[in-house]
Design a protein around this motif. Structure first.
Motif, PDB file in Angstrom:
ATOM      1  N   ASN A 100      -3.775 -10.360 -11.404  1.00  0.00           N
ATOM      2  CA  ASN A 100      -4.097 -10.283 -12.068  1.00  0.00           C
ATOM      3  C   ASN A 100      -2.869 -10.458 -13.267  1.00  0.00           C
ATOM      4  O   ASN A 100      -2.505 -10.901 -14.260  1.00  0.00           O
ATOM      5  CB  ASN A 100      -4.934  -9.127 -12.572  1.00  0.00           C
ATOM      6  CG  ASN A 100      -6.443  -9.233 -12.890  1.00  0.00           C
ATOM      7  OD1 ASN A 100      -7.085 -10.399 -12.643  1.00  0.00           O
ATOM      8  ND2 ASN A 100      -7.280  -8.063 -12.614  1.00  0.00           N
TER       9      ASN A 100
ATOM     10  N   GLN B 279     -14.098   2.403   1.407  1.00  0.00           N
ATOM     11  CA  GLN B 279     -12.809   2.878   0.327  1.00  0.00           C
ATOM     12  C   GLN B 279     -11.609   2.322   0.603  1.00  0.00           C
ATOM     13  O   GLN B 279     -10.874   1.421  -0.190  1.00  0.00           O
ATOM     14  CB  GLN B 279     -12.620   4.512   0.330  1.00  0.00           C
ATOM     15  CG  GLN B 279     -13.446   5.420   0.020  1.00  0.00           C
ATOM     16  CD  GLN B 279     -13.218   7.101   0.390  1.00  0.00           C
ATOM     17  OE1 GLN B 279     -12.271   7.307   0.801  1.00  0.00           O
ATOM     18  NE2 GLN B 279     -14.182   8.158  -0.423  1.00  0.00           N
TER      19      GLN B 279
ATOM     20  N   LYS C 214      -9.390  -4.825  -2.177  1.00  0.00           N
ATOM     21  CA  LYS C 214      -9.835  -5.477  -2.943  1.00  0.00           C
ATOM     22  C   LYS C 214      -9.040  -5.937  -4.281  1.00  0.00           C
ATOM     23  O   LYS C 214      -8.402  -6.501  -5.417  1.00  0.00           O
ATOM     24  CB  LYS C 214     -11.088  -5.272  -3.169  1.00  0.00           C
ATOM     25  CG  LYS C 214     -11.977  -6.645  -2.262  1.00  0.00           C
ATOM     26  CD  LYS C 214     -13.238  -6.058  -2.754  1.00  0.00           C
ATOM     27  CE  LYS C 214     -14.508  -6.901  -0.989  1.00  0.00           C
ATOM     28  NZ  LYS C 214     -15.723  -6.906  -1.966  1.00  0.00           N
ATOM     29  N   GLU C 215      -8.702  -3.855  -4.787  1.00  0.00           N
ATOM     30  CA  GLU C 215      -7.892  -3.635  -5.829  1.00  0.00           C
ATOM     31  C   GLU C 215      -6.512  -4.031  -6.319  1.00  0.00           C
ATOM     32  O   GLU C 215      -6.387  -4.490  -6.493  1.00  0.00           O
ATOM     33  CB  GLU C 215      -8.173  -2.082  -6.758  1.00  0.00           C
ATOM     34  CG  GLU C 215      -9.937  -1.392  -6.513  1.00  0.00           C
ATOM     35  CD  GLU C 215     -10.198  -0.023  -6.812  1.00  0.00           C
ATOM     36  OE1 GLU C 215      -9.073   0.557  -6.203  1.00  0.00           O
ATOM     37  OE2 GLU C 215     -11.204   0.110  -6.797  1.00  0.00           O
ATOM     38  N   GLU C 216      -5.936  -3.884  -4.669  1.00  0.00           N
ATOM     39  CA  GLU C 216      -4.399  -4.151  -4.428  1.00  0.00           C
ATOM     40  C   GLU C 216      -4.799  -5.919  -5.175  1.00  0.00           C
ATOM     41  O   GLU C 216      -3.441  -5.881  -5.501  1.00  0.00           O
ATOM     42  CB  GLU C 216      -4.101  -3.849  -3.904  1.00  0.00           C
ATOM     43  CG  GLU C 216      -3.889  -2.812  -3.136  1.00  0.00           C
ATOM     44  CD  GLU C 216      -3.091  -1.979  -1.803  1.00  0.00           C
ATOM     45  OE1 GLU C 216      -2.582  -3.092  -1.127  1.00  0.00           O
ATOM     46  OE2 GLU C 216      -3.094  -0.995  -1.664  1.00  0.00           O
TER      47      GLU C 216
ATOM     48  N   ALA D 126      -6.757  -7.659  -6.914  1.00  0.00           N
ATOM     49  CA  ALA D 126      -7.018  -7.573  -8.038  1.00  0.00           C
ATOM     50  C   ALA D 126      -6.075  -7.926  -9.208  1.00  0.00           C
ATOM     51  O   ALA D 126      -5.449  -8.737 -10.028  1.00  0.00           O
ATOM     52  CB  ALA D 126      -8.322  -7.108  -8.460  1.00  0.00           C
ATOM     53  N   ASN D 127      -5.640  -7.152  -9.082  1.00  0.00           N
ATOM     54  CA  ASN D 127      -4.589  -5.975  -9.852  1.00  0.00           C
ATOM     55  C   ASN D 127      -3.142  -7.819  -9.440  1.00  0.00           C
ATOM     56  O   ASN D 127      -2.759  -7.653 -10.095  1.00  0.00           O
ATOM     57  CB  ASN D 127      -4.040  -4.773  -9.730  1.00  0.00           C
ATOM     58  CG  ASN D 127      -4.713  -3.997  -9.903  1.00  0.00           C
ATOM     59  OD1 ASN D 127      -5.477  -4.154 -10.847  1.00  0.00           O
ATOM     60  ND2 ASN D 127      -4.642  -2.659  -8.888  1.00  0.00           N
TER      61      ASN D 127
ATOM     62  N   GLN E 149     -12.029  -1.324  -1.222  1.00  0.00           N
ATOM     63  CA  GLN E 149     -12.626  -1.876  -2.041  1.00  0.00           C
ATOM     64  C   GLN E 149     -10.837  -1.622  -2.702  1.00  0.00           C
ATOM     65  O   GLN E 149     -10.723  -2.246  -2.976  1.00  0.00           O
ATOM     66  CB  GLN E 149     -13.203  -0.376  -2.955  1.00  0.00           C
ATOM     67  CG  GLN E 149     -14.753  -0.538  -2.380  1.00  0.00           C
ATOM     68  CD  GLN E 149     -14.857   0.543  -3.215  1.00  0.00           C
ATOM     69  OE1 GLN E 149     -15.156   1.670  -2.584  1.00  0.00           O
ATOM     70  NE2 GLN E 149     -16.837   0.327  -3.220  1.00  0.00           N
ATOM     71  N   SER E 150      -9.604  -0.635  -1.616  1.00  0.00           N
ATOM     72  CA  SER E 150      -8.642  -0.141  -2.405  1.00  0.00           C
ATOM     73  C   SER E 150      -7.412  -1.422  -1.819  1.00  0.00           C
ATOM     74  O   SER E 150      -7.048  -1.891  -2.994  1.00  0.00           O
ATOM     75  CB  SER E 150      -8.295   0.444  -2.245  1.00  0.00           C
ATOM     76  OG  SER E 150      -7.932   1.064  -0.493  1.00  0.00           O
TER      77      SER E 150
END
Length: 193
Positions: free
Chosen positions: A183, A169, A175-177, A179-180, A172-173
């Motif tokens: 982006n 978890q 990676k999401e940060e 990616a954000n 994954q968090s």
């Protein structure tokens, strides 16, 4: 004479349970008709309602009546605590565990095991492991120690799975940060062009 008949029916119920439920319930009904406050009979009736009939309300009522009748019966506490744990009442179970530790003649190792089961049900595996280790220290026979060892190994496996899930978890968090952030930067550049 009533006490003797009461005990006779209680012994018949204990002898019949769990293999001859009809005879056990019949004998318990007779025992309770002679003494409606007999804690042992109420305890066994609670176990039947819980384990055989899955009647939460009746079982809880019988357990509460048994405790109200006599609070000094050590065999009652582990069964009632497990009942509360299995029926999602952890706060009540913890209060009963805390009280049970003060009951004279209580199996302290057994109470430590149900404490571990409560922690396990709450996914607090480190605390559960500590409780099992305490139970092993208090144990007075090899069979119980073997049971505690088996429980300890199960808890260690569960704790490792829980730790792995946390790592996944967190990864994954992150990676999401990232990616954000990427982006956001791309969106900013696109808006400038």
């Amino acid at each position: 004479m009533e006490t003797n008949l009461n005990n006779l029916y209680l012994f018949r119920a204990l002898d019949a349970y769990p293999y001859e439920l009809e005879k056990a319930v019949e004998a318990l009904n007779y025992a309770l008709s002679y003494d409606p406050e007999n804690a042992k009979a109420l305890h066994l009736m609670a176990k039947i309602c819980d384990e055989q009939l899955n009647d939460f309300n009746a079982a809880k009522d019988f357990y509460e009546r048994a405790l109200a009748s006599r609070m000094d019966i050590p065999d009652l506490y582990p069964d009632y605590i497990r009942f509360l744990i299995n029926n999602d009442a952890p706060e009540e179970a913890q209060r009963l565990i805390d009280f049970a530790k003060s009951v004279r003649g209580i199996d302290k190792a057994g109470i430590a095991i149900v404490q571990a089961q409560l922690f396990e049900s709450l996914n607090q595996f480190s605390e559960a492991e500590k409780a099992v280790k305490e139970a092993k220290q208090l144990a007075l026979n090899e069979g119980f120690i073997s049971f505690a060892d088996t429980m300890l190994s199960r808890l260690k496996r569960k704790r490792k799975v829980q730790e792995n899930e946390k790592r996944v978890q967190e990864h994954q968090s992150k990676k999401e940060e990232e990616a954000n952030k990427t982006n956001w930067f791309q969106n900013r550049l696109n808006s400038l062009l």
